[in-house]
Design a protein around this motif. Structure first.
Motif, PDB file in Angstrom:
ATOM      1  N   VAL A  85      57.030  77.546  67.320  1.00 15.70           N
ATOM      2  CA  VAL A  85      58.443  77.524  67.718  1.00 15.70           C
ATOM      3  C   VAL A  85      58.607  77.749  69.216  1.00 15.70           C
ATOM      4  CG1 VAL A  85      59.346  78.166  65.453  1.00 15.70           C
ATOM      5  CG2 VAL A  85      58.676  79.970  67.067  1.00 15.70           C
ATOM      6  N   GLY A  86      57.539  77.503  69.984  1.00 10.67           N
ATOM      7  CA  GLY A  86      57.599  77.708  71.421  1.00 10.67           C
ATOM      8  C   GLY A  86      58.614  76.839  72.136  1.00 10.67           C
ATOM      9  N   PHE A  87      58.903  75.671  71.564  1.00 10.44           N
ATOM     10  CA  PHE A  87      59.922  74.787  72.124  1.00 10.44           C
ATOM     11  C   PHE A  87      61.165  74.753  71.241  1.00 10.44           C
ATOM     12  CE2 PHE A  87      56.088  72.660  74.029  1.00 10.44           C
ATOM     13  CZ  PHE A  87      56.417  72.897  75.346  1.00 10.44           C
ATOM     14  N   GLY A  88      61.243  75.678  70.257  1.00  8.25           N
ATOM     15  CA  GLY A  88      62.315  75.612  69.287  1.00  8.25           C
ATOM     16  C   GLY A  88      62.146  74.390  68.396  1.00  8.25           C
ATOM     17  N   PHE A  89      63.140  74.130  67.565  1.00  7.72           N
ATOM     18  CA  PHE A  89      63.202  72.860  66.846  1.00  7.72           C
ATOM     19  C   PHE A  89      64.606  72.698  66.293  1.00  7.72           C
ATOM     20  CE2 PHE A  89      61.414  75.774  63.609  1.00  7.72           C
ATOM     21  CZ  PHE A  89      62.324  75.612  62.576  1.00  7.72           C
ATOM     22  N   GLY A  90      64.846  71.599  65.593  1.00  5.14           N
ATOM     23  CA  GLY A  90      66.197  71.307  65.136  1.00  5.14           C
ATOM     24  C   GLY A  90      67.017  70.688  66.254  1.00  5.14           C
ATOM     25  N   VAL A  91      68.343  70.750  66.138  1.00  3.14           N
ATOM     26  CA  VAL A  91      69.199  70.060  67.096  1.00  3.14           C
ATOM     27  C   VAL A  91      69.084  70.648  68.494  1.00  3.14           C
ATOM     28  CG1 VAL A  91      70.841  69.412  65.292  1.00  3.14           C
ATOM     29  CG2 VAL A  91      71.260  71.469  66.647  1.00  3.14           C
ATOM     30  N   HIS A  92      68.627  71.908  68.583  1.00  3.89           N
ATOM     31  CA  HIS A  92      68.506  72.544  69.894  1.00  3.89           C
ATOM     32  C   HIS A  92      67.058  72.617  70.374  1.00  3.89           C
ATOM     33  CE1 HIS A  92      72.603  73.677  70.880  1.00  3.89           C
ATOM     34  NE2 HIS A  92      72.788  74.000  69.617  1.00  3.89           N
ATOM     35  N   ALA A  93      66.180  71.811  69.799  1.00  2.97           N
ATOM     36  CA  ALA A  93      64.809  71.769  70.310  1.00  2.97           C
ATOM     37  C   ALA A  93      64.835  71.394  71.783  1.00  2.97           C
ATOM     38  CB  ALA A  93      63.996  70.743  69.526  1.00  2.97           C
ATOM     39  N   CYS A  94      63.914  71.969  72.551  1.00  6.89           N
ATOM     40  CA  CYS A  94      63.877  71.760  74.000  1.00  6.89           C
ATOM     41  C   CYS A  94      63.840  70.273  74.331  1.00  6.89           C
ATOM     42  CB  CYS A  94      62.650  72.464  74.581  1.00  6.89           C
ATOM     43  SG  CYS A  94      62.382  72.123  76.329  1.00  6.89           S
ATOM     44  N   LEU A  95      64.824  69.818  75.105  1.00  2.02           N
ATOM     45  CA  LEU A  95      64.891  68.401  75.458  1.00  2.02           C
ATOM     46  C   LEU A  95      63.750  67.977  76.377  1.00  2.02           C
ATOM     47  CD1 LEU A  95      68.628  67.448  76.046  1.00  2.02           C
ATOM     48  CD2 LEU A  95      66.993  66.315  74.553  1.00  2.02           C
ATOM     49  N   GLY A  96      63.273  68.905  77.188  1.00  2.00           N
ATOM     50  CA  GLY A  96      62.225  68.557  78.135  1.00  2.00           C
ATOM     51  C   GLY A  96      60.821  68.780  77.616  1.00  2.00           C
ATOM     52  N   GLN A  97      60.674  69.059  76.308  1.00  2.00           N
ATOM     53  CA  GLN A  97      59.354  69.412  75.800  1.00  2.00           C
ATOM     54  C   GLN A  97      58.345  68.281  75.951  1.00  2.00           C
ATOM     55  OE1 GLN A  97      58.954  69.625  71.296  1.00  2.00           O
ATOM     56  NE2 GLN A  97      61.179  69.725  71.467  1.00  2.00           N
ATOM     57  N   MET A  98      58.789  67.037  75.797  1.00  2.00           N
ATOM     58  CA  MET A  98      57.842  65.926  75.938  1.00  2.00           C
ATOM     59  C   MET A  98      57.349  65.818  77.378  1.00  2.00           C
ATOM     60  SD  MET A  98      59.257  62.868  73.463  1.00  2.00           S
ATOM     61  CE  MET A  98      60.846  62.714  74.300  1.00  2.00           C
ATOM     62  N   LEU A  99      58.240  66.078  78.320  1.00  2.00           N
ATOM     63  CA  LEU A  99      57.846  66.051  79.727  1.00  2.00           C
ATOM     64  C   LEU A  99      56.914  67.213  80.039  1.00  2.00           C
ATOM     65  CD1 LEU A  99      58.265  64.582  82.431  1.00  2.00           C
ATOM     66  CD2 LEU A  99      60.173  66.132  82.878  1.00  2.00           C
ATOM     67  N   ALA A 100      57.224  68.400  79.509  1.00  2.47           N
ATOM     68  CA  ALA A 100      56.354  69.567  79.713  1.00  2.47           C
ATOM     69  C   ALA A 100      54.970  69.312  79.128  1.00  2.47           C
ATOM     70  CB  ALA A 100      56.980  70.802  79.080  1.00  2.47           C
ATOM     71  N   ARG A 101      54.923  68.734  77.947  1.00  3.42           N
ATOM     72  CA  ARG A 101      53.636  68.424  77.313  1.00  3.42           C
ATOM     73  C   ARG A 101      52.851  67.418  78.145  1.00  3.42           C
ATOM     74  NH1 ARG A 101      56.635  68.986  71.925  1.00  3.42           N
ATOM     75  NH2 ARG A 101      55.492  70.667  70.848  1.00  3.42           N
ATOM     76  N   LEU A 102      53.540  66.428  78.698  1.00  4.71           N
ATOM     77  CA  LEU A 102      52.873  65.442  79.533  1.00  4.71           C
ATOM     78  C   LEU A 102      52.284  66.100  80.772  1.00  4.71           C
ATOM     79  CD1 LEU A 102      52.169  62.509  80.281  1.00  4.71           C
ATOM     80  CD2 LEU A 102      54.455  62.318  81.300  1.00  4.71           C
ATOM     81  N   GLU A 103      53.060  66.950  81.436  1.00  2.00           N
ATOM     82  CA  GLU A 103      52.559  67.633  82.626  1.00  2.00           C
ATOM     83  C   GLU A 103      51.388  68.543  82.275  1.00  2.00           C
ATOM     84  OE1 GLU A 103      55.628  69.249  85.354  1.00  2.00           O
ATOM     85  OE2 GLU A 103      57.066  68.233  84.056  1.00  2.00           O
TER      86      GLU A 103
END
Length: 402
Positions: A342-360
């Motif tokens: 749950v480090g990026f949360g999930f559901g409707v409020h999941a972190c919007l930038g998580q894909m970018l953070a994962r890429l970096e």
């Protein structure tokens, strides 16, 4: 005759999750909270807390009962004026949140992120190779963990070279204000005042460099019917969380790999483990430690009755080390299947930038595996104390170039 539900007693804990002692070393307190019960009360602040994985997940998933529009910090926006206009993403609920989120997700598509990977990887390779070649002791935070995101993220958004240093104190300020008005809160407001002015200037329509994410958000937001002020607030929401969390994720990964040489050896032997290593870092160290929700109605959670208007503090980091969910949770293992944390949360409020953070994170750790033969601690790290985030101010390391 209808049976009445049994309401469990609520353990009362005399813990301060925003104290320096707790923020420096939260792990034993996390275990205490998990073992106290599925739901407990923190006497000092009069709020409920959840530290087990299942309860944290339930709160995150039920956005209708546990709302964000009343603030994701200690302050209740229904009874207290926010310190700044609320975020259209982080501090909003459907349908308003749905509309704003759609603007950003329509831009941050998987295809767009895939198109960034080659350029991000080149920048990561160049930075890591250059720092490793210097030899001697380096600071893993300033030389690497801050340097890489402060290159690629502002370029992607379309921010000018001058002033990028404001991103870090601004993000720190935002996350500190989710806690009580302690010294971290007050110091962050003081340090972030100038940064806030710069951030808002960069968020105005027509300011971001053409072709960048900022301009695209303004265009899409205008098409969705948002006025100039709302467009700026929408971009501001992305800048608030786009750097600090990634910086802390990379810094924490460096610390974990230096402390666990066998894990770095595994990464060096198989750079394809970079994404998994970053995912495990987010689970193990949880750059975002906590978030609040507020109950929109009287409800029940794991047998505990929660009145309407109750603040519920989710200990994301404690959930990410819950032995009910993870085998050997206190071990850092880059081969672990850490998906589902749950480090990026999930559901409707999941972190919007998580894909970018994962890429970096993936690009950086791939570069580390390619260009560094060994990584060792070279002094005591300095923990950064923040009411919400967990990261480092300094991390002395000794790198040997590959």
């Amino acid at each position: 005759m209808t049976a009445q539900p049994v309401t469990a007693a609520v353990p009362e804990l005399d813990l301060d999750p925003f104290s320096d002692e707790f923020l420096t070393d939260p792990w034993s307190a996390h275990e205490l909270m998990r073992e106290a019960g599925p739901v407990f009360r923190l006497q000092r602040y009069g709020v409920y807390g959840v530290a087990r994985f299942d309860e944290v997940a339930r709160v995150l998933a039920d956005h209708e009962t546990y709302v964000s529009s009343r603030g994701v910090g200690l302050s209740d926006f229904a009874t207290e004026k926010p310190w700044r206009p609320p975020s259209l993403l982080l501090e909003a609920d459907p349908p308003h949140h749905t509309k704003a989120r759609h603007v950003v997700t329509g831009i941050l598509t998987p295809n767009l992120l895939r198109s960034l990977k080659e350029g991000f990887q080149e920048r990561a390779d160049e930075l890591v190779a250059r720092v490793a070649a210097r030899g001697g002791v380096i600071d893993g935070v300033t030389d690497l963990a801050e340097a890489f995101p402060l290159q690629v993220f502002p370029d992607f958004v379309g921010l000018p070279e001058d002033g990028r240093e404001n991103l870090l104190p601004y993000g720190s300020m935002v996350f500190n204000t989710f806690g009580p008005r302690n010294r971290h809160f007050e110091r962050a407001l003081e340090r972030g005042a100038k940064a806030q002015e710069w951030i808002m200037e960069q968020c105005q329509p027509g300011v971001p460099v053409p072709g960048g994410l900022g301009e695209k958000i303004h265009t899409a937001a205008a098409e969705a019917g948002y006025g100039p002020d709302e467009q700026a607030r929408l971009l501001r929401s992305f800048l608030s969380a786009g750097v600090d969390t990634t910086v802390h994720g990379i810094g924490n990964a460096l610390q974990c790999l230096a402390a666990n040489p066998e894990q770095f050896a595994a990464l060096s032997g198989d750079p394809s483990l970079a994404r998994s290593a970053f995912e495990e870092t987010v689970r193990f160290s949880s750059p975002v430690q906590t978030f609040f929700r507020t109950t929109s109605r009287e409800t029940e959670l794991s047998g505990v009755a929660l009145p309407e208007g109750s603040k519920v503090l989710m200990f994301l980091a404690a959930a990410n080390r819950d032995p009910r969910r993870w085998e050997k949770p206190n071990e850092f293992d880059i081969r672990r299947k850490a998906a589902g944390h749950v480090g990026f949360g999930f559901g409707v409020h999941a972190c919007l930038g998580q894909m970018l953070a994962r890429l970096e994170g993936e690009c950086f750790l791939t570069a580390l595996a390619r260009h560094v033969a060994s990584i060792e601690p070279a002094g005591e790290p300095v923990q950064q104390l923040n009411n919400t985030l967990r990261g480092l101010d300094s991390l002395p390391l000794r790198l040997t170039a590959a």
